[in-house]
Design a protein around this motif. Structure first.
Motif, PDB file in Angstrom:
ATOM      1  N   LEU A  38       0.818  -1.215   0.000  1.00 14.84           N
ATOM      2  CA  LEU A  38       0.000   0.000   0.000  1.00 14.84           C
ATOM      3  C   LEU A  38       0.848   1.259   0.000  1.00 14.84           C
ATOM      4  O   LEU A  38       0.478   2.291  -0.549  1.00 14.84           O
ATOM      5  N   CYS A  39       2.008   1.155   0.644  1.00 12.18           N
ATOM      6  CA  CYS A  39       2.842   2.339   0.823  1.00 12.18           C
ATOM      7  C   CYS A  39       4.197   2.158   0.149  1.00 12.18           C
ATOM      8  O   CYS A  39       4.896   3.129  -0.128  1.00 12.18           O
ATOM      9  N   GLY A  40       4.563   0.900  -0.120  1.00 10.48           N
ATOM     10  CA  GLY A  40       5.861   0.618  -0.723  1.00 10.48           C
ATOM     11  C   GLY A  40       6.972   0.408   0.281  1.00 10.48           C
ATOM     12  O   GLY A  40       8.141   0.361  -0.082  1.00 10.48           O
ATOM     13  N   ASP A  41       6.603   0.290   1.557  1.00 11.85           N
ATOM     14  CA  ASP A  41       7.624   0.093   2.601  1.00 11.85           C
ATOM     15  C   ASP A  41       8.210  -1.312   2.519  1.00 11.85           C
ATOM     16  O   ASP A  41       7.471  -2.286   2.381  1.00 11.85           O
ATOM     17  N   ARG A  42       9.526  -1.380   2.638  1.00 11.98           N
ATOM     18  CA  ARG A  42      10.209  -2.671   2.719  1.00 11.98           C
ATOM     19  C   ARG A  42      11.096  -2.680   3.948  1.00 11.98           C
ATOM     20  O   ARG A  42      11.740  -1.683   4.258  1.00 11.98           O
ATOM     21  N   VAL A  43      11.122  -3.837   4.602  1.00 14.59           N
ATOM     22  CA  VAL A  43      11.949  -3.945   5.792  1.00 14.59           C
ATOM     23  C   VAL A  43      12.495  -5.365   5.892  1.00 14.59           C
ATOM     24  O   VAL A  43      11.862  -6.314   5.424  1.00 14.59           O
ATOM     25  N   GLU A  44      13.696  -5.477   6.418  1.00 14.19           N
ATOM     26  CA  GLU A  44      14.263  -6.786   6.696  1.00 14.19           C
ATOM     27  C   GLU A  44      14.730  -6.744   8.148  1.00 14.19           C
ATOM     28  O   GLU A  44      15.488  -5.852   8.527  1.00 14.19           O
ATOM     29  N   VAL A  45      14.265  -7.700   8.930  1.00 14.20           N
ATOM     30  CA  VAL A  45      14.560  -7.707  10.358  1.00 14.20           C
ATOM     31  C   VAL A  45      15.484  -8.879  10.679  1.00 14.20           C
ATOM     32  O   VAL A  45      15.255 -10.001  10.217  1.00 14.20           O
ATOM     33  N   PHE A  46      16.539  -8.598  11.427  1.00 18.14           N
ATOM     34  CA  PHE A  46      17.523  -9.618  11.834  1.00 18.14           C
ATOM     35  C   PHE A  46      17.500  -9.751  13.348  1.00 18.14           C
ATOM     36  O   PHE A  46      17.505  -8.744  14.052  1.00 18.14           O
ATOM     37  N   VAL A  47      17.498 -10.982  13.811  1.00 20.15           N
ATOM     38  CA  VAL A  47      17.453 -11.229  15.241  1.00 20.15           C
ATOM     39  C   VAL A  47      18.527 -12.243  15.616  1.00 20.15           C
ATOM     40  O   VAL A  47      18.725 -13.223  14.897  1.00 20.15           O
ATOM     41  N   ALA A  48      19.193 -11.997  16.712  1.00 21.52           N
ATOM     42  CA  ALA A  48      20.086 -13.006  17.288  1.00 21.52           C
ATOM     43  C   ALA A  48      19.441 -13.467  18.588  1.00 21.52           C
ATOM     44  O   ALA A  48      19.362 -12.704  19.557  1.00 21.52           O
ATOM     45  N   LEU A  49      18.932 -14.683  18.560  1.00 25.62           N
ATOM     46  CA  LEU A  49      18.272 -15.229  19.749  1.00 25.62           C
ATOM     47  C   LEU A  49      19.273 -15.971  20.606  1.00 25.62           C
ATOM     48  O   LEU A  49      20.083 -16.736  20.110  1.00 25.62           O
ATOM     49  N   GLY A  51      18.654 -18.385  23.445  1.00 24.84           N
ATOM     50  CA  GLY A  51      17.565 -19.068  24.136  1.00 24.84           C
ATOM     51  C   GLY A  51      16.272 -18.338  23.828  1.00 24.84           C
ATOM     52  O   GLY A  51      15.905 -18.178  22.674  1.00 24.84           O
ATOM     53  N   GLU A  52      15.611 -17.843  24.880  1.00 20.88           N
ATOM     54  CA  GLU A  52      14.336 -17.135  24.743  1.00 20.88           C
ATOM     55  C   GLU A  52      14.542 -15.630  24.572  1.00 20.88           C
ATOM     56  O   GLU A  52      13.593 -14.892  24.361  1.00 20.88           O
ATOM     57  N   ARG A  53      15.802 -15.190  24.723  1.00 17.55           N
ATOM     58  CA  ARG A  53      16.056 -13.754  24.769  1.00 17.55           C
ATOM     59  C   ARG A  53      16.526 -13.198  23.425  1.00 17.55           C
ATOM     60  O   ARG A  53      17.292 -13.839  22.720  1.00 17.55           O
ATOM     61  N   LEU A  54      16.034 -12.007  23.099  1.00 17.50           N
ATOM     62  CA  LEU A  54      16.471 -11.306  21.894  1.00 17.50           C
ATOM     63  C   LEU A  54      17.783 -10.592  22.234  1.00 17.50           C
ATOM     64  O   LEU A  54      17.774  -9.452  22.699  1.00 17.50           O
ATOM     65  N   ALA A  55      18.899 -11.311  22.020  1.00 26.33           N
ATOM     66  CA  ALA A  55      20.198 -10.762  22.402  1.00 26.33           C
ATOM     67  C   ALA A  55      20.520  -9.535  21.556  1.00 26.33           C
ATOM     68  O   ALA A  55      21.098  -8.561  22.036  1.00 26.33           O
ATOM     69  N   ASP A  56      20.142  -9.572  20.278  1.00 24.84           N
ATOM     70  CA  ASP A  56      20.387  -8.421  19.409  1.00 24.84           C
ATOM     71  C   ASP A  56      19.337  -8.400  18.314  1.00 24.84           C
ATOM     72  O   ASP A  56      18.788  -9.431  17.935  1.00 24.84           O
ATOM     73  N   ILE A  57      19.066  -7.205  17.822  1.00 26.15           N
ATOM     74  CA  ILE A  57      18.060  -7.052  16.776  1.00 26.15           C
ATOM     75  C   ILE A  57      18.405  -5.823  15.941  1.00 26.15           C
ATOM     76  O   ILE A  57      18.737  -4.777  16.490  1.00 26.15           O
ATOM     77  N   ARG A  58      18.414  -5.993  14.632  1.00 24.97           N
ATOM     78  CA  ARG A  58      18.704  -4.883  13.723  1.00 24.97           C
ATOM     79  C   ARG A  58      17.770  -4.963  12.532  1.00 24.97           C
ATOM     80  O   ARG A  58      17.091  -5.974  12.331  1.00 24.97           O
ATOM     81  N   PHE A  59      17.755  -3.900  11.747  1.00 23.62           N
ATOM     82  CA  PHE A  59      16.895  -3.941  10.561  1.00 23.62           C
ATOM     83  C   PHE A  59      17.502  -3.156   9.412  1.00 23.62           C
ATOM     84  O   PHE A  59      18.365  -2.293   9.596  1.00 23.62           O
TER      85      PHE A  59
END
Ligand code: ZN
Length: 154
Positions: A38-49, A51-59
């Protein structure tokens, strides 16, 4: 009220111009893309898990101010949180931006939006809801293992 609105707009503009945690995450354990036609937005999300914790997250990605600011605020807010906390926050944010009352799952406490509260104004603009939740949909796909799919907001 108008001062508050200005502050919110400033925060969104600031995060869209200078997004936090922008770039590829080396050593990511999960990643997923999102696209809002609808808007043309693109995103790519990277996560370093860890265990259960999101140790790092970038996009990475390109989109309107709302989608970039929301992704930036998401990475800032979720770093160090558990998956359960992250998904509960997404549910709450989704209800807030779609103007619905939020009911936490039985036994769960109400998550604190913190800085994410600046996105609440989006509820005045239904077309912008998909911009504000795009990165979150991608994150959810990433951590639930749908890494090959591109999240397209309905
Ligand atoms: Zn957008």
């Amino acid at each position: 009220m108008s001062d508050l609105r200005e502050l919110y707009q400033e925060t969104i503009l600031d995060h869209s111009k200078r997004p936090k945690n922008f770039g590829k995450l080396e050593g990511a354990t999960h990643h997923a893309e999102g696209y809002n036609p609808l808007c043309g937005d693109r995103v790519e999300v990277f996560v370093a898990l860890d265990g259960e914790r999101l140790a790092d997250i970038r996009f990475l990605g390109q989109g309107c101010a709302i989608s970039t600011a929301s992704a930036s605020l998401m990475t800032e807010t979720l770093k160090g949180k558990t998956l359960t906390e992250a998904l509960a926050l997404f549910e709450k944010l989704h209800d807030v931006v779609t103007g619905q009352e939020h009911h936490p799952k039985a036994g769960a406490s109400e998550p604190e939006l913190g800085k994410l509260a600046v996105l609440e104004g989006v509820k005045q603009y239904p077309l912008r809801v998909k911009c504000a939740t795009l990165a979150w949909h991608a994150l959810k796909n990433a951590v639930t293992g749908k890494t090959e799919d591109v999240a397209v907001t309905e």
